[in-house]
Every structure is written in C-alpha cells, then in structure tokens.
Design a protein around this motif. Sequence first.
Motif, PDB file in Angstrom:
ATOM      1  N   LEU A 130     -12.487 -24.465 -25.729  1.00 50.10           N
ATOM      2  CA  LEU A 130     -12.995 -25.245 -24.809  1.00 50.10           C
ATOM      3  C   LEU A 130     -12.855 -24.876 -23.544  1.00 50.10           C
ATOM      4  O   LEU A 130     -13.993 -25.013 -22.768  1.00 50.10           O
ATOM      5  CB  LEU A 130     -12.386 -26.685 -25.129  1.00 50.10           C
ATOM      6  CG  LEU A 130     -13.057 -27.680 -26.127  1.00 50.10           C
ATOM      7  CD1 LEU A 130     -12.408 -28.974 -26.208  1.00 50.10           C
ATOM      8  CD2 LEU A 130     -14.630 -27.771 -26.206  1.00 50.10           C
ATOM      9  N   GLY A 131     -11.737 -24.449 -23.266  1.00 58.01           N
ATOM     10  CA  GLY A 131     -11.488 -24.143 -21.777  1.00 58.01           C
ATOM     11  C   GLY A 131     -12.323 -22.941 -21.372  1.00 58.01           C
ATOM     12  O   GLY A 131     -12.906 -22.718 -20.332  1.00 58.01           O
ATOM     13  N   ALA A 132     -12.631 -22.174 -22.354  1.00 56.92           N
ATOM     14  CA  ALA A 132     -13.568 -20.724 -21.929  1.00 56.92           C
ATOM     15  C   ALA A 132     -14.969 -21.040 -21.973  1.00 56.92           C
ATOM     16  O   ALA A 132     -15.360 -20.655 -21.023  1.00 56.92           O
ATOM     17  CB  ALA A 132     -13.378 -19.706 -23.204  1.00 56.92           C
ATOM     18  N   ILE A 133     -15.362 -22.155 -22.633  1.00 58.05           N
ATOM     19  CA  ILE A 133     -16.717 -22.440 -22.578  1.00 58.05           C
ATOM     20  C   ILE A 133     -16.925 -23.213 -21.295  1.00 58.05           C
ATOM     21  O   ILE A 133     -17.930 -23.087 -20.583  1.00 58.05           O
ATOM     22  CB  ILE A 133     -16.976 -23.671 -23.895  1.00 58.05           C
ATOM     23  CG1 ILE A 133     -16.968 -22.636 -25.308  1.00 58.05           C
ATOM     24  CG2 ILE A 133     -18.329 -24.272 -23.535  1.00 58.05           C
ATOM     25  CD1 ILE A 133     -17.186 -23.530 -26.383  1.00 58.05           C
ATOM     26  N   PHE A 134     -15.930 -24.268 -20.960  1.00 56.20           N
ATOM     27  CA  PHE A 134     -16.111 -25.013 -19.623  1.00 56.20           C
ATOM     28  C   PHE A 134     -16.281 -24.032 -18.497  1.00 56.20           C
ATOM     29  O   PHE A 134     -16.938 -24.412 -17.401  1.00 56.20           O
ATOM     30  CB  PHE A 134     -14.888 -25.956 -19.600  1.00 56.20           C
ATOM     31  CG  PHE A 134     -14.871 -27.194 -20.555  1.00 56.20           C
ATOM     32  CD1 PHE A 134     -16.034 -27.600 -21.189  1.00 56.20           C
ATOM     33  CD2 PHE A 134     -13.862 -27.848 -20.858  1.00 56.20           C
ATOM     34  CE1 PHE A 134     -15.950 -28.693 -21.926  1.00 56.20           C
ATOM     35  CE2 PHE A 134     -13.863 -28.794 -21.660  1.00 56.20           C
ATOM     36  CZ  PHE A 134     -14.856 -29.325 -22.070  1.00 56.20           C
ATOM     37  N   THR A 135     -15.293 -23.029 -18.278  1.00 57.01           N
ATOM     38  CA  THR A 135     -15.359 -22.178 -17.248  1.00 57.01           C
ATOM     39  C   THR A 135     -16.598 -21.330 -17.212  1.00 57.01           C
ATOM     40  O   THR A 135     -17.007 -20.828 -16.311  1.00 57.01           O
ATOM     41  CB  THR A 135     -14.000 -21.453 -17.112  1.00 57.01           C
ATOM     42  OG1 THR A 135     -13.855 -20.736 -18.476  1.00 57.01           O
ATOM     43  CG2 THR A 135     -12.929 -22.447 -16.911  1.00 57.01           C
ATOM     44  N   THR A 136     -17.149 -20.983 -18.485  1.00 57.23           N
ATOM     45  CA  THR A 136     -18.248 -20.120 -18.627  1.00 57.23           C
ATOM     46  C   THR A 136     -19.579 -20.653 -18.120  1.00 57.23           C
ATOM     47  O   THR A 136     -20.586 -19.956 -17.359  1.00 57.23           O
ATOM     48  CB  THR A 136     -18.433 -19.383 -20.054  1.00 57.23           C
ATOM     49  OG1 THR A 136     -17.220 -18.765 -20.525  1.00 57.23           O
ATOM     50  CG2 THR A 136     -19.517 -18.419 -20.167  1.00 57.23           C
ATOM     51  N   VAL A 137     -19.821 -21.938 -18.386  1.00 57.44           N
ATOM     52  CA  VAL A 137     -21.059 -22.632 -18.016  1.00 57.44           C
ATOM     53  C   VAL A 137     -21.137 -23.134 -16.482  1.00 57.44           C
ATOM     54  O   VAL A 137     -22.341 -23.385 -15.929  1.00 57.44           O
ATOM     55  CB  VAL A 137     -21.303 -23.921 -18.764  1.00 57.44           C
ATOM     56  CG1 VAL A 137     -21.374 -23.579 -20.194  1.00 57.44           C
ATOM     57  CG2 VAL A 137     -20.417 -24.779 -18.428  1.00 57.44           C
ATOM     58  N   VAL A 138     -20.119 -22.812 -15.608  1.00 60.89           N
ATOM     59  CA  VAL A 138     -20.154 -23.144 -14.201  1.00 60.89           C
ATOM     60  C   VAL A 138     -21.177 -21.828 -13.460  1.00 60.89           C
ATOM     61  O   VAL A 138     -20.805 -20.859 -13.731  1.00 60.89           O
ATOM     62  CB  VAL A 138     -18.759 -23.254 -13.601  1.00 60.89           C
ATOM     63  CG1 VAL A 138     -18.648 -23.260 -12.042  1.00 60.89           C
ATOM     64  CG2 VAL A 138     -17.872 -24.143 -14.274  1.00 60.89           C
ATOM     65  N   GLY A 139     -21.852 -22.376 -12.661  1.00 62.89           N
ATOM     66  CA  GLY A 139     -22.785 -21.635 -12.085  1.00 62.89           C
ATOM     67  C   GLY A 139     -23.744 -20.852 -13.037  1.00 62.89           C
ATOM     68  O   GLY A 139     -24.278 -21.473 -13.732  1.00 62.89           O
ATOM     69  N   ASP A 140     -24.227 -19.577 -12.529  1.00 60.41           N
ATOM     70  CA  ASP A 140     -25.604 -18.871 -13.377  1.00 60.41           C
ATOM     71  C   ASP A 140     -24.718 -17.629 -13.912  1.00 60.41           C
ATOM     72  O   ASP A 140     -23.914 -17.094 -13.502  1.00 60.41           O
ATOM     73  CB  ASP A 140     -26.340 -18.594 -12.345  1.00 60.41           C
ATOM     74  CG  ASP A 140     -27.071 -19.652 -11.737  1.00 60.41           C
ATOM     75  OD1 ASP A 140     -27.402 -20.799 -12.579  1.00 60.41           O
ATOM     76  OD2 ASP A 140     -27.238 -19.908 -10.606  1.00 60.41           O
ATOM     77  N   ARG A 141     -25.223 -17.573 -15.033  1.00 60.39           N
ATOM     78  CA  ARG A 141     -24.767 -16.215 -16.095  1.00 60.39           C
ATOM     79  C   ARG A 141     -25.990 -15.609 -16.519  1.00 60.39           C
ATOM     80  O   ARG A 141     -26.941 -16.259 -16.962  1.00 60.39           O
ATOM     81  CB  ARG A 141     -23.775 -16.485 -16.930  1.00 60.39           C
ATOM     82  CG  ARG A 141     -24.291 -17.435 -18.052  1.00 60.39           C
ATOM     83  CD  ARG A 141     -23.152 -17.858 -19.098  1.00 60.39           C
ATOM     84  NE  ARG A 141     -23.596 -18.258 -20.073  1.00 60.39           N
ATOM     85  CZ  ARG A 141     -23.975 -19.674 -20.565  1.00 60.39           C
ATOM     86  NH1 ARG A 141     -24.092 -20.419 -19.743  1.00 60.39           N
ATOM     87  NH2 ARG A 141     -24.515 -19.923 -21.749  1.00 60.39           N
ATOM     88  N   ALA A 142     -26.062 -14.467 -16.857  1.00 61.16           N
ATOM     89  CA  ALA A 142     -26.978 -13.880 -17.664  1.00 61.16           C
ATOM     90  C   ALA A 142     -26.972 -14.156 -19.144  1.00 61.16           C
ATOM     91  O   ALA A 142     -25.863 -14.793 -19.828  1.00 61.16           O
ATOM     92  CB  ALA A 142     -26.863 -12.219 -17.563  1.00 61.16           C
ATOM     93  N   PHE A 143     -28.106 -14.438 -19.907  1.00 54.66           N
ATOM     94  CA  PHE A 143     -28.206 -14.789 -21.326  1.00 54.66           C
ATOM     95  C   PHE A 143     -28.125 -13.291 -21.986  1.00 54.66           C
ATOM     96  O   PHE A 143     -29.106 -12.695 -21.700  1.00 54.66           O
ATOM     97  CB  PHE A 143     -29.004 -15.748 -21.644  1.00 54.66           C
ATOM     98  CG  PHE A 143     -29.222 -16.992 -20.870  1.00 54.66           C
ATOM     99  CD1 PHE A 143     -28.048 -17.391 -20.358  1.00 54.66           C
ATOM    100  CD2 PHE A 143     -30.322 -17.771 -20.687  1.00 54.66           C
ATOM    101  CE1 PHE A 143     -27.899 -18.756 -19.452  1.00 54.66           C
ATOM    102  CE2 PHE A 143     -30.227 -18.839 -20.204  1.00 54.66           C
ATOM    103  CZ  PHE A 143     -28.975 -19.395 -19.447  1.00 54.66           C
ATOM    104  N   THR A 144     -27.386 -13.189 -23.036  1.00 62.29           N
ATOM    105  CA  THR A 144     -27.468 -12.140 -23.976  1.00 62.29           C
ATOM    106  C   THR A 144     -27.650 -12.634 -25.254  1.00 62.29           C
ATOM    107  O   THR A 144     -27.157 -13.604 -25.702  1.00 62.29           O
ATOM    108  CB  THR A 144     -26.436 -11.240 -23.554  1.00 62.29           C
ATOM    109  OG1 THR A 144     -25.123 -11.730 -24.026  1.00 62.29           O
ATOM    110  CG2 THR A 144     -26.178 -10.820 -22.088  1.00 62.29           C
ATOM    111  N   PRO A 145     -27.837 -11.523 -26.189  1.00 64.37           N
ATOM    112  CA  PRO A 145     -28.030 -12.001 -27.682  1.00 64.37           C
ATOM    113  C   PRO A 145     -26.476 -12.259 -28.275  1.00 64.37           C
ATOM    114  O   PRO A 145     -26.433 -12.777 -29.257  1.00 64.37           O
ATOM    115  CB  PRO A 145     -28.506 -10.546 -28.383  1.00 64.37           C
ATOM    116  CG  PRO A 145     -29.435  -9.746 -27.364  1.00 64.37           C
ATOM    117  CD  PRO A 145     -28.824 -10.363 -25.915  1.00 64.37           C
TER     118      PRO A 145
END
Length: 678
Positions: A589-604
């Motif tokens: 959960l911690g890794a998910i919560f911090t990953t969705v902050v801001g903008d990131r590239a979408f990859t397969p």
Amino acid sequence: KKRQIIQRFGEHEGIGREPREVALSPDGSRAFVTSFVGDTLAVFERKAQGFVHIDTLPTGRRPTGFSVSPDGNFVYIAHLLPRGAMEKNESWISVYDVNLLKLLNDGAVIPDSGNPFYASCLKQLPMFSKYEPYDLQMESPYSLLRGTFLNPSGTDSLVPSMVLVPFLMFEGDMEAAGLDRPLGRITTSNILSFDTRRPSKTHAHQLDTIFDIRDRGKKFQQCINPNANMEFPQIYYPKDRPGIATSNGAMHPTGETGLMQTGQIRSIAYTRGGRRAFLISYSSDELVLVDPNTRHSLAKKHFTLSGSNPVDMILSSDGSTGYVIYENSLYISIIDTSFYAGNNLPRPVYTPFWISKKLVPQSSASLVSYGRVTRDIRDVPELPMIKETGKIILLNQDPLTPEVRRGKILFASSNPDKYPELTGHREGACSICHDDGHNDGSMWVMLDGERRTMSLRGGVGGRGWLKAKATNRNAREVADSLSRELLGGSGLNNYDLDALGAYVAWHIPRIQAPFTDAALVAEGKELFREKCSRCHLDAFTELNQRNVLSTFGGSDEPAVLFDVGTRTNYAGASMGKAHQDLFAKIPLLGAIFTTVVGDRAFTPNDFVFKSLHAKLRPSRSADEFKAPSLVNVWDNALFFHDGRFHELRQAVNYMNEYLKLELNDKQIDAVIEYLKTF
C-alpha cells in the motif's frame, strides 16, 4: 383552479439564465428564483392574481437550493461547488435580506481542512513538527452542496454535501491483490449544519473538541477546530458482539454518524416541530430518517423507494402523508408517514455510543485518533415506520427512449441492492463525482495520478480518446471498467453497457451559456481558429460529431497528446509529503500511495495497475496530456489536469505565455468571451 398559465417570466423579466429553484415566502407574498448560470436571485412580489419582478440580486457562482426564513425576511442559498484556488478553497452559503434587497452574509463558510493554513495545525504534533504547511496539505473540501434546509423555527439549517477525500480511489481486483479494501466507496455523504439564529452571523457549527488526540493542549484544540456534520461511513457489525455497530472512519465524538451508508442526499423534509427529518437520497433511491437535533438515526436501514433518483419530498399539512418526486420515474410516490405525525411531539432519539479502540475492523487511517464511534443498536428499529401506499402518474409516455432512460438511471444510481451489476456500495456512482454530468470542483487521487474531475456536459462522444491521458477509446469501454473495477459491481450486461455508454457519449445536456458581447465573440472566434484550433476542437464542432461517430463516440485513430509543461510531481490533491512518509512504511500500500502522487509514465509493467490487478492503460509518457473538451469550459471550477488554476483567464494566460501566442490583453478578453459561448 383552472390550471391555466397566467404569467410567464424569462431572462428579460429578471429570471436569469438556467433557473434552478423556486420558493415562496411562508405567507405567499413573495417568490424567489435562483439562476445557476446567471448567478442571481430574482425577487418577485404578489400583485392581484400574479407576481411582479422587483429586483435581481447577484449571488456568487453556482447557487443551488435555498430556503426562506419562517418570517419571510431572509433567504439562505447554498452554492454547489467550492470557491477559490485549490490550496485556499472553501464551501459556503450566503444570506440575503429580501426587504433591503441586499447580501447580508457571505461569510458562512466551511474551509477545506486540508488547505495548508489549516493543515499546519498538525505541526504542533511531534510527528509532524519538521514539515512545512505545504507538506501537510491535502484536498478534502465539502462539495456539491444541494441546498439549505431550515428547520421549522429557522434556527438551524442542514446542508447536504459530499466530502472529497485525499485517499486513493482503488480499482481492480482487491481480493486478487491480497487487500481487504471495498470497491465502490468513493466518499461519505455528509450533512453540514449551520447556526441561523442571527442571519447576519450565520455560521457553520463547530465541534467543541475531538477525542483521543495525541496533543490535548488548548492551542492544538483551538487550531484544529473541526466542523460538526452528520456523516454516513461504512458500518461494521462484530460477529461476537450482536447488537454492536462500529464505524470505520467516523471520528466525531457526538455520535452524528448514520447506521448505514447512504448515497447522495438531495433534499430534506421536516416533520412537525422539526423533531424528525427525512433525508432524500438521490443516488440510492432511499429515505433516510434521523433526529435533526441529536443527529442520530431512527432506524438501522433506510427505506427503499420504488422509483429512480428522488429529488424532493413534501409532507401534507398534518404530516401524515409524504409525496416524493423523481428525476427518472414518471410518477409521484405517496408515502404513509403517519407514525411520525400527530399532535404530541416525539422525544429526542439517542443511541448509546462510545469511542472504541478494540472494534476497529482495520488499522486506523486517522491522524488524530485510534478510536472509532461504536454504538449499542439493540433498541433501534430495523426500518423506518413508513410505507409506500400509491402513485400519482405524471406522464403516460416517457419522452426519452428506453435505452436513454436506462443509461440516465445507471449514471445516477448507487444502490447495490437494486443494481448489483453496477455498484457494490451506496457511495459508488457516476453522479457522486459528476453531479448531473457536472463536476465536483475538486481533485481526486486516482490510479492514473492526481486528477481534477472533468465536466461531462454535452456528452463525451465527440472528444476522441477519453480521460486526461487518452487511456479509453470510447464511453462504453469506460462504463465497463468503471462498473467492475472502480464501483465494485459484478459487471453490466451488454444492454446496460450500451445504455450507459450511449448516455454518457451523447445525452448529457449542456447548460446555457452566459450573456456575451457579439462583437467580442466574433473577434475571439477568429483568434481561436488561428491560435487554438490546432489542438482544440471548438465546442460546436465537438457537439456536432454525432452523425459521423459511433454510438459510443471515441476514436479508432491513435491518441493525440501534447506537452504543454503541466507535468507535476505533486498537485496537492493527495496527502502531502508528511503523510506520504507515513504510508511509505506499509507494505505494498505504501508503495502504491506514493507512486500515484503527481504524474508518471504508463508502461506495460506499470507497478500500480499490475499490483491491483487493474486494467492496464496504453503506454503514455509522463509529460503529455490530451487537449481537454471546451464544452461549457467557462463553468469549470478548476483548470488543467492538476487543477492548478481556478479561473478561465488564468488558463488562457498560461497557454498564451507557454505557446508564445502573442495575444494582448484585449485579444485575451475576446478569446474568453468566445469560450463563454461553448
């Protein structure tokens, strides 16, 4: 008695554009009309057998439901969306003196407690002392205020609303992901409370304190200062404690929490003396009964109505009969409410409660408490003591086709008992965020990142690929993933998918455009064609795509994205750095919560989508976004995907500077005037 039209009032008679609500003073001597697009309150006086217009007052943006005081001297108006920039936003109601014909009070506000100024209170707690206010902020305003509902004495007003949350909106298959997280739970329905005893001093009720805090000092207590409100969170029933209910998330030390979650409340009707209140839930098709004074529930469960999407209810003069009207049913329901009528005023309702740290079904997400409101509900009735006894038919033939009506109902509904294929929770519906196809004026934390709620006005059929990064081909595809992976339904059948997809694509109406200057519009139209049309279709082209596009709109061509310098590492919607640091310690959960902050590239191999077993998005860069729709763009509360601006002029100025369009101030005025016609 003759059922004849004796008068007509329109814009030229002071009504204003997009009139939404009409109310009479208690003695019938005056009538009032709010204009949603005109942002006005029109005042009329009775003369002979009709009315004459006496004045039209400005109200501020998006006036919705309102009430007239029992003495007829004051009008209390709610505003649908928060006002101000995201980091300073607030919800509010305004009060008008209708004898002096002027605004009396525009300061009855409920600020977003996650705004940096208010979130800075947390710095007083040792665990947050090292962080700056910006690191503590989060987006959590009250929104979609549907009206002000005064009690019979005019001393208190209840205001239905939804509260936005800075937590991730989960998608996917939670069981497969190994997470005990209910899908469909978007936000709680809330009833705000305003003290209206002195109209000029109208203000939101505040809690005296909060409980179980980590700092009981007076300074922190005064700083945190939370609002009193009745909320309807998820309720749990421990198997080894029959008759005991606990709320996951309810922290108010007043017991002002429902015993069952509900959908979006649209209106409120009071019984004699204001001792009981019927809350009309638009999205879950239910009547919710509460004691408006104690804010405690009268039953464990709500009463389910036969129709779809109720919008209002009135009671007969003796209180023994209620009449409910719907948005998506062609009749009025007759409700036997006699149990709550009579000459003897009922005693207050009070359900024993306490704060428990033992019965919390999952670890606390609260920053100020480890406990939850827990109740002994053994003496609470299962259902309210009402029944539906008949119908009054309004129309014999539906003006909409069966498919369009079905799509409209599905868009607005959140009752999992009636629509298990669509949703798994009473808080899960399209309309919870896209009220009537509108937007909620704020930001959410989605799997894709932090995103403002886009308006769906005019339908999405002509917009090409959908969502901020153009990740869905058409509206049917969105409806399919929405029902199964976000709302928690079992999945819509083909007929319902077609109905919902077609409704969202083509049948959500625009609202009226405001008044504009024709000469300025003509100049702006030419400037738009020259400077802006390479990326943006104008709204008229977009709305005229119906004849050349599929039933569900969209595009089969590759998505066209643009880099206009708006990528962000943190948009302010999610919990700030201080809270991210806390969640970072939780596995997965911690890794998910911090990953969705801001903008990131979408990859397969995107970590978030794969971890939650959610539908993968097409590959997208972190920097590029789709040019958004401009239909009713002038009515947006926030602009750009990250909500960085709250005024249309700010957005136009940004594009002018970033793209070096070389528009001067007068030309910008012209472009904005043209955009107001969309």
